[in-house]
Design an enzyme around this catalytic site. Structure first.
Site, PDB file in Angstrom:
ATOM      1  N   GLU A   1      38.290  43.270  33.589  1.00  0.00           N
ATOM      2  CA  GLU A   1      37.322  44.322  33.921  1.00  0.00           C
ATOM      3  C   GLU A   1      37.856  45.714  33.678  1.00  0.00           C
ATOM      4  O   GLU A   1      39.049  45.957  33.785  1.00  0.00           O
ATOM      5  CB  GLU A   1      37.033  44.287  35.421  1.00  0.00           C
ATOM      6  CG  GLU A   1      36.381  43.072  35.891  1.00  0.00           C
ATOM      7  CD  GLU A   1      36.281  43.112  37.403  1.00  0.00           C
ATOM      8  OE1 GLU A   1      35.919  42.091  37.960  1.00  0.00           O
ATOM      9  OE2 GLU A   1      36.575  44.164  37.999  1.00  0.00           O
TER      10      GLU A   1
ATOM     11  N   CYS B   1      39.178  52.960  35.576  1.00  0.00           N
ATOM     12  CA  CYS B   1      39.973  51.975  36.311  1.00  0.00           C
ATOM     13  C   CYS B   1      40.295  50.840  35.338  1.00  0.00           C
ATOM     14  O   CYS B   1      39.382  50.191  34.826  1.00  0.00           O
ATOM     15  CB  CYS B   1      39.122  51.510  37.487  1.00  0.00           C
ATOM     16  SG  CYS B   1      39.828  50.170  38.407  1.00  0.00           S
TER      17      CYS B   1
ATOM     18  N   CYS C   1      45.575  37.293  38.709  1.00  0.00           N
ATOM     19  CA  CYS C   1      46.783  37.783  39.383  1.00  0.00           C
ATOM     20  C   CYS C   1      47.405  36.633  40.156  1.00  0.00           C
ATOM     21  O   CYS C   1      46.691  35.815  40.743  1.00  0.00           O
ATOM     22  CB  CYS C   1      46.437  38.934  40.329  1.00  0.00           C
ATOM     23  SG  CYS C   1      47.881  39.625  41.159  1.00  0.00           S
TER      24      CYS C   1
ATOM     25  N   CYS D   1      46.477  37.885  47.262  1.00  0.00           N
ATOM     26  CA  CYS D   1      46.106  38.596  48.484  1.00  0.00           C
ATOM     27  C   CYS D   1      44.790  37.981  48.965  1.00  0.00           C
ATOM     28  O   CYS D   1      43.900  37.699  48.149  1.00  0.00           O
ATOM     29  CB  CYS D   1      45.944  40.089  48.215  1.00  0.00           C
ATOM     30  SG  CYS D   1      47.453  40.831  47.544  1.00  0.00           S
TER      31      CYS D   1
ATOM     32  N   CYS E   1      41.195  39.456  48.000  1.00  0.00           N
ATOM     33  CA  CYS E   1      41.008  39.941  46.627  1.00  0.00           C
ATOM     34  C   CYS E   1      40.424  38.859  45.712  1.00  0.00           C
ATOM     35  O   CYS E   1      40.952  37.749  45.620  1.00  0.00           O
ATOM     36  CB  CYS E   1      42.348  40.419  46.090  1.00  0.00           C
ATOM     37  SG  CYS E   1      42.291  40.871  44.345  1.00  0.00           S
TER      38      CYS E   1
ATOM     39  N   LEU F   1      49.032  48.790  50.988  1.00  0.00           N
ATOM     40  CA  LEU F   1      49.745  48.357  52.206  1.00  0.00           C
ATOM     41  C   LEU F   1      48.903  47.368  53.020  1.00  0.00           C
ATOM     42  O   LEU F   1      49.318  46.249  53.269  1.00  0.00           O
ATOM     43  CB  LEU F   1      50.119  49.597  53.022  1.00  0.00           C
ATOM     44  CG  LEU F   1      51.115  49.355  54.146  1.00  0.00           C
ATOM     45  CD1 LEU F   1      52.462  48.898  53.620  1.00  0.00           C
ATOM     46  CD2 LEU F   1      51.287  50.618  54.995  1.00  0.00           C
TER      47      LEU F   1
ATOM     48  N   ASN G   1      35.187  44.978  50.487  1.00  0.00           N
ATOM     49  CA  ASN G   1      33.990  44.619  49.739  1.00  0.00           C
ATOM     50  C   ASN G   1      33.930  43.104  49.625  1.00  0.00           C
ATOM     51  O   ASN G   1      34.866  42.504  49.097  1.00  0.00           O
ATOM     52  CB  ASN G   1      34.062  45.258  48.351  1.00  0.00           C
ATOM     53  CG  ASN G   1      32.692  45.519  47.804  1.00  0.00           C
ATOM     54  OD1 ASN G   1      31.892  46.203  48.432  1.00  0.00           O
ATOM     55  ND2 ASN G   1      32.407  44.960  46.656  1.00  0.00           N
TER      56      ASN G   1
ATOM     57  N   CYS H   1      37.776  44.998  41.889  1.00  0.00           N
ATOM     58  CA  CYS H   1      38.934  44.190  41.535  1.00  0.00           C
ATOM     59  C   CYS H   1      38.612  42.702  41.400  1.00  0.00           C
ATOM     60  O   CYS H   1      38.553  41.982  42.368  1.00  0.00           O
ATOM     61  CB  CYS H   1      39.992  44.411  42.614  1.00  0.00           C
ATOM     62  SG  CYS H   1      41.537  43.601  42.306  1.00  0.00           S
TER      63      CYS H   1
END
Ligand code: SAH
Ligand code: SF4
Length: 359
Positions: free
Chosen positions: A93, A106, A113, A117, A120, A217, A294, A337
């Protein structure tokens, strides 16, 4: 036959070496950068200040090919999102946020990935591949020269898919091109690497390139961060903050960094969390960017109420931190993301997207 090299992703340094091998002077490197990244010309035949012999030679050993735009989405707020197709066919993206005074892009650094996380969408997809430097700078090239809008990109954030500091070499090479006066000439203040905290690479970053740093963080203590940002098990908060301080110290003038903190309902959004966060960050020169979670398909997390997020924000401001909470525009973007690609594979489109078209 040897595979042709893609010069789109070559920095000044790399082009200089490339032309040296061809017994050409180093000013060729500047000429090529300017054709590609200032004039948007990628057809070698049109590069008229390179003599014909050189152009012919170049065409036999090199190409200049940007990645493809697979799809474009335009949100109600004017944010544009693109699915970019890599050489392998994988999709990443890219998001463009037009504002009055700046145009922020962005970009993605990896397809998928590996860091998983828990909040995500990219992490949920797993790791697919690293982008090449041409596929990273290619996003900026597309945004400036291919997409129909007349304002050049002023700011870059590595907040698309992937962990930029786990694709170190390619990201640094692309950033060198972004900063070069013969190409985009963007200052360090306008380029931000966002990282979940790859400590060894934060430590060496200052030697390679001077950029702004944002740290994802999301939790004020190791127990919670180990859970929601699993890379914390390897590089705990103390070592991460230490690496950040060293990064800031490596430069002469005063710098700050950005701390990103996603607010997730009942997970990391209580007043206690805010207090712990303020304590943790007291000696770090930073501003805090609160990001409302989100949601995406398959996640059980929720966004806290606006009232609760404001309490969190006010506490930090009261403690002297410059703190922002993005509620509308940027929102759709930070949260992008991995969400579009995920949506695509589930055939579910995000609710804020009002139209989409193939290019
Ligand atoms: N891997 C890097 C950069 C990509 S993520 C990093 O983690 O920093 C870019 C930003 O988007 C990070 O701050 C990330 O935490 C945030 N993000 C990821 N998923 C999100 C979601 N569901 N809602 C809001 N922000 C999200
Ligand atoms: Fe990877 Fe960043 Fe998503 Fe974590 S937030 S899974 S590091 S892309």
């Amino acid at each position: 036959m040897l595979e042709k090299v893609n010069l789109l992703g070559y920095s000044y340094e790399s082009l200089k070496n490339f032309f040296k091998e061809l017994n050409e002077p180093k000013f060729r490197a500047k000429q090529l950068l300017s054709w590609i990244h200032q004039k948007g010309v990628i057809d070698i035949d049109l590069m008229t200040d390179l003599n014909k012999n050189l152009r012919n030679k170049l065409k036999t050993i090199a190409t200049i090919i940007p990645p493809k735009i697979h799809k474009e989405y335009v949100s109600e707020e004017g944010t544009k999102k693109y699915l970019i197709e890599l050489a392998t066919g994988s999709i990443v993206e890219m998001v463009l946020i037009p504002e009055k005074k700046r145009q922020t892009l962005c970009v993605s650094s990896q397809a998928g990935c590996a860091l998983q996380c828990t909040f995500c969408a990219t992490g949920a997809q797993g790791f697919d591949q690293n982008l090449e430097s041409d596929e990273i700078i290619g996003q900026l090239w597309l945004a400036n020269f291919k997409i129909g809008h007349n304002k050049p990109i002023t700011n870059i954030v590595f907040m698309g898919m992937g962990e930029p500091l786990l694709n170190y070499e390619a990201v640094i090479e692309a950033i060198k091109i972004m900063k070069d006066q013969s190409s985009y000439g963007l200052s360090r203040k306008r380029i931000t690497i966002s990282t979940s905290g790859i400590v060894p690479n934060i430590k060496k970053l200052y030697k390679d390139v001077d950029v702004s740093l944002a740290i994802s963080l999301h939790a004020p203590d190791d127990k919670l961060r180990n859970e929601i940002v699993p890379i914390n098990n390897k590089y705990p908060i103390k070592t991460l903050i230490g690496a950040c301080k060293n990064y800031l110290k490596s430069f002469e003038n005063k710098r700050t960094l950005t701390i990103e903190y996603i607010l997730i309902d009942e997970v990391n959004d209580s007043l206690e969390h805010a207090k712990d966060l303020a304590k943790l960050l007291t000696k770090l020169s930073c501003k805090i960017n609160l990001i409302p979670f989100n949601s995406f398909n398959g996640s059980n997390y929720k966004r806290p109420s606006t009232a609760k997020m404001n309490v969190f924000k006010k506490y930090l401001i009261g403690k002297g931190f410059i703190t922002t909470l993005r509620v509308t525009r940027g929102d759709a973007v930070d949260a992008a993301c991995g969400q579009l690609v995920g949506d695509l594979s589930n055939s579910i489109k995000g609710k804020k997207l009002i139209k989409h078209k193939s290019i």
